[in-house]
Structures are given as C-alpha cells and as structure tokens.
Design an enzyme around this catalytic site. Sequence first.
Site, PDB file in Angstrom:
ATOM      1  N   PHE A 138      -6.441  23.900  27.507  1.00 26.58           N
ATOM      2  CA  PHE A 138      -7.344  22.381  27.929  1.00 26.58           C
ATOM      3  C   PHE A 138      -6.893  21.667  28.468  1.00 26.58           C
ATOM      4  CE2 PHE A 138      -6.338  21.457  24.157  1.00 26.58           C
ATOM      5  CZ  PHE A 138      -5.762  19.591  24.427  1.00 26.58           C
TER       6      PHE A 138
ATOM      7  N   LYS B 116      -9.986  33.336  33.188  1.00 26.41           N
ATOM      8  CA  LYS B 116     -10.782  32.678  32.191  1.00 26.41           C
ATOM      9  C   LYS B 116     -10.458  31.357  31.591  1.00 26.41           C
ATOM     10  CE  LYS B 116     -10.936  31.863  27.959  1.00 26.41           C
ATOM     11  NZ  LYS B 116     -11.441  31.082  26.764  1.00 26.41           N
TER      12      LYS B 116
ATOM     13  N   GLU C 153     -12.527  27.324  27.453  1.00 21.01           N
ATOM     14  CA  GLU C 153     -14.067  26.677  27.117  1.00 21.01           C
ATOM     15  C   GLU C 153     -14.595  25.390  26.635  1.00 21.01           C
ATOM     16  OE1 GLU C 153     -11.982  28.996  25.275  1.00 21.01           O
ATOM     17  OE2 GLU C 153     -12.435  28.552  22.946  1.00 21.01           O
TER      18      GLU C 153
ATOM     19  N   SER D   3      -1.694  27.532  22.726  1.00 18.89           N
ATOM     20  CA  SER D   3      -0.996  27.004  21.536  1.00 18.89           C
ATOM     21  C   SER D   3      -0.024  28.470  21.093  1.00 18.89           C
ATOM     22  CB  SER D   3      -1.758  26.268  20.032  1.00 18.89           C
ATOM     23  OG  SER D   3      -2.965  27.804  20.361  1.00 18.89           O
TER      24      SER D   3
ATOM     25  N   CYS E 155       2.254  19.646  27.806  1.00 19.06           N
ATOM     26  CA  CYS E 155       3.537  20.028  26.459  1.00 19.06           C
ATOM     27  C   CYS E 155       5.121  19.942  27.032  1.00 19.06           C
ATOM     28  CB  CYS E 155       3.877  21.714  27.282  1.00 19.06           C
ATOM     29  SG  CYS E 155       4.097  22.389  29.303  1.00 19.06           S
TER      30      CYS E 155
ATOM     31  N   GLU F  92       3.412  20.407  16.660  1.00 19.08           N
ATOM     32  CA  GLU F  92       3.472  19.323  17.534  1.00 19.08           C
ATOM     33  C   GLU F  92       2.406  18.621  17.107  1.00 19.08           C
ATOM     34  OE1 GLU F  92       1.389  22.633  20.036  1.00 19.08           O
ATOM     35  OE2 GLU F  92       2.260  20.931  21.991  1.00 19.08           O
TER      36      GLU F  92
HETATM   37  P1  NAD Z   1      -5.025  27.790  22.294  1.00 20.73           P
HETATM   38  O1  NAD Z   1      -4.315  28.269  22.333  1.00 20.73           O
HETATM   39  O2  NAD Z   1      -6.463  26.973  21.289  1.00 20.73           O
HETATM   40  O3  NAD Z   1      -6.635  27.861  23.731  1.00 20.73           O
HETATM   41  C1  NAD Z   1      -5.189  28.662  24.523  1.00 20.73           C
HETATM   42  C2  NAD Z   1      -6.605  29.937  25.293  1.00 20.73           C
HETATM   43  O4  NAD Z   1      -6.588  30.391  24.504  1.00 20.73           O
HETATM   44  C3  NAD Z   1      -8.427  29.253  25.496  1.00 20.73           C
HETATM   45  O5  NAD Z   1      -8.751  29.932  26.422  1.00 20.73           O
HETATM   46  C4  NAD Z   1      -8.650  30.095  23.990  1.00 20.73           C
HETATM   47  O6  NAD Z   1     -10.059  30.656  24.675  1.00 20.73           O
HETATM   48  C5  NAD Z   1      -8.047  30.805  23.933  1.00 20.73           C
HETATM   49  N1  NAD Z   1      -7.952  31.214  22.556  1.00 20.73           N
HETATM   50  C6  NAD Z   1      -7.534  30.972  21.543  1.00 20.73           C
HETATM   51  N2  NAD Z   1      -7.811  30.909  20.287  1.00 20.73           N
HETATM   52  C7  NAD Z   1      -7.706  32.355  21.122  1.00 20.73           C
HETATM   53  C8  NAD Z   1      -7.503  33.273  19.811  1.00 20.73           C
HETATM   54  N3  NAD Z   1      -7.466  33.821  18.676  1.00 20.73           N
HETATM   55  N4  NAD Z   1      -7.158  35.479  20.718  1.00 20.73           N
HETATM   56  C9  NAD Z   1      -7.285  34.681  21.813  1.00 20.73           C
HETATM   57  N5  NAD Z   1      -7.812  33.546  22.686  1.00 20.73           N
HETATM   58  C10 NAD Z   1      -7.364  32.830  22.355  1.00 20.73           C
HETATM   59  O7  NAD Z   1      -4.521  26.112  23.565  1.00 20.73           O
HETATM   60  P2  NAD Z   1      -5.357  25.293  23.895  1.00 20.73           P
HETATM   61  O8  NAD Z   1      -5.247  23.746  22.472  1.00 20.73           O
HETATM   62  O9  NAD Z   1      -6.163  25.017  24.662  1.00 20.73           O
HETATM   63  O10 NAD Z   1      -4.291  23.969  24.132  1.00 20.73           O
HETATM   64  C11 NAD Z   1      -3.225  23.028  23.774  1.00 20.73           C
HETATM   65  C12 NAD Z   1      -1.562  23.658  23.573  1.00 20.73           C
HETATM   66  O11 NAD Z   1      -1.409  25.049  24.982  1.00 20.73           O
HETATM   67  C13 NAD Z   1      -0.805  23.228  23.323  1.00 20.73           C
HETATM   68  O12 NAD Z   1      -0.247  23.290  22.156  1.00 20.73           O
HETATM   69  C14 NAD Z   1       0.366  22.891  24.468  1.00 20.73           C
HETATM   70  O13 NAD Z   1       1.648  22.443  24.327  1.00 20.73           O
HETATM   71  C15 NAD Z   1       0.229  24.005  25.176  1.00 20.73           C
HETATM   72  N6  NAD Z   1       0.194  24.309  26.201  1.00 20.73           N
HETATM   73  C16 NAD Z   1       1.633  24.492  26.378  1.00 20.73           C
HETATM   74  C17 NAD Z   1       2.431  24.909  28.268  1.00 20.73           C
HETATM   75  C18 NAD Z   1       3.516  25.219  28.432  1.00 20.73           C
HETATM   76  O14 NAD Z   1       3.817  25.854  29.100  1.00 20.73           O
HETATM   77  N7  NAD Z   1       4.566  26.041  27.278  1.00 20.73           N
HETATM   78  C19 NAD Z   1       0.797  24.316  29.155  1.00 20.73           C
HETATM   79  C20 NAD Z   1       0.545  23.266  28.494  1.00 20.73           C
HETATM   80  C21 NAD Z   1      -0.504  23.963  27.392  1.00 20.73           C
END
Ligand code: NAD
Length: 482
Positions: A149, A173, A176, A226, A281, A382
């Site tokens: 997000f 994708k 959402e 995450s 991040c 985090e």
């Molecule tokens: P998230 O893992 O909740 O969701 C990310 C994506 O995965 C979304 O599109 C979601 O629909 C999908 N998703 C969620 N659960 C899933 C599952 N069980 N199976 C398959 N798909 C699933 O992450 P978020 O809350 O949207 O983003 C924040 C996180 O992203 C933080 O931990 C942040 O550190 C990380 N982030 C990392 C970087 C990097 O470069 N390492 C960059 C930006 C954000």
Amino acid sequence: MKQIRNYVNGEWTTPKGKDGQEVIDPGTGEAIAQVPFSTADEVNAAVKAAREAFPEWRATPPVTRARYMFKLKNLLEERFEEAAKVCSQEVGKTLEESRGEVRRSIEVVEVMAGIPSLMKGQSLEDIAAGLDCVTWRQPIGVFAAIAPFNFPFMVPLWFLPPALATGNTFLVKPSEQVPLSQQMVFEILDELNLPPGVVNLVNGGRDVANALLTHPEVNGVSFVGSTATARHIYAEAARTGKRVQSLGGAKNYILIMPDADVGATVKALIGSCYGCAGQRCLAGSNLITVGDVHDRFRDAFVAASKNITTGYGLEPGSQMGAIASRRSLDRIRGLIETGVKEGAKLLLDGRQVKVEKHPKGFYLGPTVFDEVAPTSTIAREEVFGPVVNLVRARDFEEAMRLVESSPYANAGSIFTASGKMAREFAYRLPASMCGVNIGIAAPMAYFSFGGARTSFFGDLKAHGPESIDFYTDRKVVSTRWF
Ligand code: NAD
C-alpha cells in the site's frame, strides 16, 4: 463514487467478484472509490491475454520497445501533477512526497529506454578452433507484480518497465487498499497503444495474488510487502517453479557517532523517520547514539520533531500526512502503548496530535521514545509509522552488535565525520542498502533495490541491472560452420 476497473487485453472491465472494499482517503476518513475484486476466471483471462501477447511482443525489436518507454515517460510527465494528487489522496502522504514518488517511477522508465544497450549479451570467438560463442538475453514470458500500500504509484513501476522493455508481458495486482494510482498508470499505458495483452491490471486482495502466484502460465512474480507475505510468496513461487523476487519488511538502524554534525544529522533524520509518516521500508527507526552524543542529539531531534506540522497531505503547509488506514493507525497506537508498558521513556507522544479540519482522518504526530531497550518489542518489530526509538550504545562495537542482531536487513546509515568508521560500518552492515551521512539510502533507478535476511527473499533485486537479469534468460549459443 468512482468504480475501480481492470484492464485486460486492452479493454477496461469491471471486476465481477462478490468481494470488494471501499477506498478511503486517510486524510479525511471518507470513502472515495469502490474496488470490486476479480474472480478466478477474470485472473485466468488476464493471464491468457498476457500469454497470447507474448510471442509478438517478444519479437518486437528492443529499439522499438525502447521507443514505447520514451513515449511512456512523456505521457507520465504530462500528467505528473495529477498523478501526485491521486497518490496523495489515496495513501495520505504530502503532495511533495507524492511528487517524489512519481519522479522515482519515471526514472525507472527513463533507464529502461536504454534497453538495447542494457540487454546486450556477451560473446567470445574461438572457444575452440572455429567455434564461436554468444549469449543472448531472452525474455521469459509472463510476469506479475503484487504490490504493497505504501507506494501505490511507484512500486508496480519498479517492475513493469524492465519487464516490458526486456520483452515480457505483464500483470499488476495493486494493493486493494490503494488501487487508484494504478488506474491512472493504466489509463496512461492505454494511450501507448501497446499490442493488447502486453500489460494487464487485475484488482483484488490476497485471493487474486495467490491465483497469479500459482498460475501455471505465470513465469515469475515480483512482490513487495510485509515479511510474512514475502516469505509465503517466495515459498509458493519455489513450489510452483517460478522466478521470484520478494521484498519484505524492515527495521532500519541508524548510527550517530560522537563526531557527527548534529545539526545536519537531525535534519537528515527528520526526513528519514517522518517522511511518508514513517511508512517507508527505508525509514529510520532505531537511532543508536554512540558514546556521549546522546543528550545533544536527543534534545535537537525532539525539538525538530515537535516543529513538524501534521496535516492533510493535499493541503499546503502539511509536513507530514496521514497514516494510510485506520487499521495501521490502530496497530501503531497499540505498539506505542506496548513501548510505554515495556518501560521506554515517551518523550513526544504523537497520539496527542489533532488535525482540527479533518477530525475523521487517520493522524498520528511524530513520536519519540528514549532509553529504548534493544530487546523490547518496539526496538525489534517493524512499526511502519512515525515512531522513533533512541537507543544508547557505549561504543561502535556495541552499536554494531545491535545492528547485526536484527532479523531484518533492509537499510542502515551512519552519521560520522570519520571515513574510517564509515568504511567499517558499510563493510559490516548486514543490510544491502547503506547510507553514509544519508537518512534514506534509496538506490536510484540505475542501481538495484532490495535488502537481505528477512527483508528480501530471492537473488535478483528490483530495477537497475539486476532487473534485466531477473526478467531474462541468458541463452548460450555455440556455433560452428562446416
Ligand atoms: P502486505 O504483505 O499486507 O500486502 C502486500 C500485497 O500482498 C498486497 O497486494 C496484498 O493484497 C497481498 N497479500 C497480503 N496477504 C497475502 C497473502 N496471504 N497471500 C497472498 N497475497 C497477500 O503488505 P502491506 O501492508 O501492503 O505493505 C507494507 C509492508 O511492505 C511493510 O512491511 C513494508 O516494510 C513493506 N515494504 C517493503 C519494501 C521493500 O522494498 N522491502 C517497500 C515497500 C514496502
């Protein structure tokens, strides 16, 4: 209310799934759009379109694909301000931060306009008498991006330009929670007049992500999110035999050495810790003060933190915007409570901050803890919010032991006047993105982006040269003529 649509095979369609959710402007707490989720059939149709588009796109000369990148850059520039506004509205960051996000996205496109040079292989004559050898980089097929997000405009554009430029077809994708920025990106892609199916947008939640992840016709996945999800994506991709780059969460350490220029360090770290309300991040999280710098740094940092104006991202004068969702806000507030219970000293409590004009917005002001125990929850987990931990270390060795003990290894920085200490830090830092007197050690589009340990699962990182490796296979052709 705006309805979010899919873009499949060059056509806009409304997803037909039963599930869906409202898109909330976190700055006002009001719904601004509705995103219906795609069905399994719709995901299959999108993958089929991408698969069928692949042969023609793959045979399109790299120089022609490069010209699409030039055109894409120009279209993005034309809608730059509009893009920044859309991004700010759905994720809550300030307009200035969104401008930075859109600029970084365009830079990836600019780099990929050099694809004829970037994609060249190697050659050697006479590997044996009369036998010559070349490597070609060939596109692989269909790739998908699953996005988080916090950078709704940029993260899919870390991946789509290199995948396309190297000759693959692509599916996005979006998160959402924030699907609006990618609606706009795909409106722009639609104007490019690419062959239908080369780029596709499928909206939805984890079911759609998993449908892409397990689809036999998807060759590879680029994921950002995450650590828990990143780990799952990596394991499933391995199980189903796909290429994968899976970027996870972070907990970034910053060392402030006794010889650091405190004024300049505070300035850099205010940006690092509170930019995008800490939902980055690369955000500074554990600030380790080494030796006797602690009190000087603490006083200056807290004073500067108090001066930050938290407000609606689209309003001038706001220096820090909203937290991206009610859920994130509740989670961060819960972690602040945990910090207090665990005995850290709360020097500045962002929970007190109110934004009068937007009482329903998800706001939290800068928050600073002092005397944070390195083993406490707030020091280890985090937080992904504007919460800063000050941690004391007697000397550089003690500070490095803390840094080295973290399961995360995304980014880290040192503030010092000593080249020797800076070199030692860069040498030993487990994280892959390292800053010296820099608060946000973000690799630019022509370098590759990604961490180590539980911050990254895979081998080849996002954008830059590694993305060319990720999206291509190196074929070795050995030739003899009789
Ligand atoms: P998230 O893992 O909740 O969701 C990310 C994506 O995965 C979304 O599109 C979601 O629909 C999908 N998703 C969620 N659960 C899933 C599952 N069980 N199976 C398959 N798909 C699933 O992450 P978020 O809350 O949207 O983003 C924040 C996180 O992203 C933080 O931990 C942040 O550190 C990380 N982030 C990392 C970087 C990097 O470069 N390492 C960059 C930006 C954000």
